[in-house]
Design a protein around this motif. Sequence first.
Motif, PDB file in Angstrom:
ATOM      1  N   TYR A   1     -53.078  91.686  11.321  1.00 44.17           N
ATOM      2  CA  TYR A   1     -52.739  90.649  10.357  1.00 44.17           C
ATOM      3  C   TYR A   1     -53.559  89.399  10.652  1.00 44.17           C
ATOM      4  O   TYR A   1     -53.616  88.939  11.790  1.00 44.17           O
ATOM      5  CB  TYR A   1     -51.245  90.340  10.386  1.00 44.17           C
ATOM      6  N   LEU A   2     -54.193  88.862   9.623  1.00 44.88           N
ATOM      7  CA  LEU A   2     -55.086  87.720   9.778  1.00 44.88           C
ATOM      8  C   LEU A   2     -54.582  86.535   8.974  1.00 44.88           C
ATOM      9  O   LEU A   2     -54.148  86.682   7.828  1.00 44.88           O
ATOM     10  CB  LEU A   2     -56.490  88.097   9.272  1.00 44.88           C
ATOM     11  N   GLU A   3     -54.649  85.348   9.589  1.00 42.35           N
ATOM     12  CA  GLU A   3     -54.270  84.129   8.879  1.00 42.35           C
ATOM     13  C   GLU A   3     -55.196  83.956   7.676  1.00 42.35           C
ATOM     14  O   GLU A   3     -56.407  84.075   7.801  1.00 42.35           O
ATOM     15  CB  GLU A   3     -54.407  82.916   9.794  1.00 42.35           C
ATOM     16  N   ALA A   4     -54.620  83.664   6.519  1.00 41.69           N
ATOM     17  CA  ALA A   4     -55.437  83.572   5.309  1.00 41.69           C
ATOM     18  C   ALA A   4     -55.203  82.293   4.519  1.00 41.69           C
ATOM     19  O   ALA A   4     -55.927  82.006   3.579  1.00 41.69           O
ATOM     20  CB  ALA A   4     -55.174  84.777   4.409  1.00 41.69           C
ATOM     21  N   GLY A   5     -54.190  81.517   4.889  1.00 44.43           N
ATOM     22  CA  GLY A   5     -53.936  80.283   4.172  1.00 44.43           C
ATOM     23  C   GLY A   5     -52.583  79.713   4.513  1.00 44.43           C
ATOM     24  O   GLY A   5     -51.847  80.249   5.345  1.00 44.43           O
ATOM     25  N   GLN A   6     -52.282  78.599   3.842  1.00 46.30           N
ATOM     26  CA  GLN A   6     -51.002  77.942   4.068  1.00 46.30           C
ATOM     27  C   GLN A   6     -50.365  77.588   2.733  1.00 46.30           C
ATOM     28  O   GLN A   6     -51.046  77.118   1.812  1.00 46.30           O
ATOM     29  CB  GLN A   6     -51.191  76.672   4.892  1.00 46.30           C
ATOM     30  N   ILE A   7     -49.057  77.812   2.638  1.00 43.80           N
ATOM     31  CA  ILE A   7     -48.315  77.413   1.448  1.00 43.80           C
ATOM     32  C   ILE A   7     -48.123  75.904   1.551  1.00 43.80           C
ATOM     33  O   ILE A   7     -47.436  75.419   2.452  1.00 43.80           O
ATOM     34  CB  ILE A   7     -46.967  78.152   1.343  1.00 43.80           C
ATOM     35  N   VAL A   8     -48.767  75.168   0.648  1.00 42.14           N
ATOM     36  CA  VAL A   8     -48.751  73.708   0.748  1.00 42.14           C
ATOM     37  C   VAL A   8     -47.714  73.054  -0.158  1.00 42.14           C
ATOM     38  O   VAL A   8     -47.334  71.907   0.078  1.00 42.14           O
ATOM     39  CB  VAL A   8     -50.154  73.096   0.475  1.00 42.14           C
ATOM     40  N   ASN A   9     -47.240  73.781  -1.176  1.00 45.42           N
ATOM     41  CA  ASN A   9     -46.241  73.191  -2.055  1.00 45.42           C
ATOM     42  C   ASN A   9     -45.712  74.240  -3.016  1.00 45.42           C
ATOM     43  O   ASN A   9     -46.234  75.354  -3.086  1.00 45.42           O
ATOM     44  CB  ASN A   9     -46.843  72.024  -2.850  1.00 45.42           C
ATOM     45  N   THR A  10     -44.693  73.841  -3.770  1.00 53.80           N
ATOM     46  CA  THR A  10     -44.208  74.686  -4.854  1.00 53.80           C
ATOM     47  C   THR A  10     -45.023  74.340  -6.093  1.00 53.80           C
ATOM     48  O   THR A  10     -45.760  73.351  -6.112  1.00 53.80           O
ATOM     49  CB  THR A  10     -42.705  74.411  -5.130  1.00 53.80           C
ATOM     50  N   HIS A  11     -44.890  75.163  -7.118  1.00 54.94           N
ATOM     51  CA  HIS A  11     -45.613  74.920  -8.380  1.00 54.94           C
ATOM     52  C   HIS A  11     -44.665  75.249  -9.521  1.00 54.94           C
ATOM     53  O   HIS A  11     -44.311  76.422  -9.715  1.00 54.94           O
ATOM     54  CB  HIS A  11     -46.873  75.793  -8.440  1.00 54.94           C
ATOM     55  N   GLY A  12     -44.255  74.225 -10.235  1.00 56.23           N
ATOM     56  CA  GLY A  12     -43.346  74.456 -11.354  1.00 56.23           C
ATOM     57  C   GLY A  12     -41.939  74.768 -10.886  1.00 56.23           C
ATOM     58  O   GLY A  12     -41.593  74.565  -9.716  1.00 56.23           O
ATOM     59  N   ILE A  13     -41.132  75.308 -11.782  1.00 49.97           N
ATOM     60  CA  ILE A  13     -39.717  75.552 -11.469  1.00 49.97           C
ATOM     61  C   ILE A  13     -39.366  77.039 -11.388  1.00 49.97           C
ATOM     62  O   ILE A  13     -38.230  77.400 -11.114  1.00 49.97           O
ATOM     63  CB  ILE A  13     -38.794  74.863 -12.499  1.00 49.97           C
ATOM     64  N   ARG A  14     -40.358  77.914 -11.621  1.00 50.33           N
ATOM     65  CA  ARG A  14     -40.083  79.354 -11.634  1.00 50.33           C
ATOM     66  C   ARG A  14     -40.286  80.032 -10.278  1.00 50.33           C
ATOM     67  O   ARG A  14     -40.325  81.252 -10.188  1.00 50.33           O
ATOM     68  CB  ARG A  14     -40.970  80.037 -12.666  1.00 50.33           C
ATOM     69  N   GLY A  15     -40.473  79.244  -9.217  1.00 53.60           N
ATOM     70  CA  GLY A  15     -40.586  79.835  -7.889  1.00 53.60           C
ATOM     71  C   GLY A  15     -42.000  80.080  -7.415  1.00 53.60           C
ATOM     72  O   GLY A  15     -42.213  80.668  -6.361  1.00 53.60           O
ATOM     73  N   GLU A  16     -42.998  79.641  -8.183  1.00 60.00           N
ATOM     74  CA  GLU A  16     -44.386  79.818  -7.748  1.00 60.00           C
ATOM     75  C   GLU A  16     -44.701  78.847  -6.608  1.00 60.00           C
ATOM     76  O   GLU A  16     -44.085  77.790  -6.492  1.00 60.00           O
ATOM     77  CB  GLU A  16     -45.349  79.574  -8.903  1.00 60.00           C
ATOM     78  N   VAL A  17     -45.675  79.231  -5.777  1.00 63.81           N
ATOM     79  CA  VAL A  17     -46.116  78.374  -4.673  1.00 63.81           C
ATOM     80  C   VAL A  17     -47.625  78.183  -4.740  1.00 63.81           C
ATOM     81  O   VAL A  17     -48.345  79.019  -5.293  1.00 63.81           O
ATOM     82  CB  VAL A  17     -45.731  78.966  -3.290  1.00 63.81           C
ATOM     83  N   ARG A  18     -48.078  77.074  -4.159  1.00 68.11           N
ATOM     84  CA  ARG A  18     -49.510  76.773  -4.057  1.00 68.11           C
ATOM     85  C   ARG A  18     -49.961  77.130  -2.641  1.00 68.11           C
ATOM     86  O   ARG A  18     -49.394  76.636  -1.672  1.00 68.11           O
ATOM     87  CB  ARG A  18     -49.779  75.289  -4.278  1.00 68.11           C
TER      88      ARG A  18
END
Length: 161
Positions: free
Chosen positions: A5-22
């Motif tokens: 398993y390799l680090e690929a990024g970081q969840i920096v915030n939510t996006h909208g109200i439907r549960g999406e993340v950035r």
Amino acid sequence: MKQQYLEAGQIVNTHGIRGEVRILPWTDTPDFLRKFKTLYVDGKPMKVLSASVHKQQVIVRFEGIDDINAAMPLKGKTVYIDRADAKLPRGRFFIQDILGAEVVTESGESVGKLTDVLDLPGGAVYEVKGETEHLIPAVPEFVRKVDVEAGVITVHLIEGM
């Protein structure tokens, strides 16, 4: 030993109200990360229902994360990919696979070990520590060969490097 398993990024915030993340990707391009059907957070597989690129970030909707309240606890978490799911173009490699590699000159003289790859505005730079520290631009003019399997990087050094 290559990690699965390799680090690929970081969840920096939510996006909208439907549960999406950035996700801020730590990959060459956000499009590379967008192609994965499963990402891993806290060691758990998370099925990707949708992924799109927006302003150099990847907007992801995970199965089971249906609103902003469910997405909030993911903020700040590291996202991993499974090496087996990654299809790299020929001649490309994961930075993690070359960290610690022995760096030698074209004549075989040891320069040191690769300790970091710095992502600078002008391009990637290899940080090599031996008797002294060297910063070597990761371009063909200076990095002649990268042998991932042998763990050896051959470089061409110039005065002052």
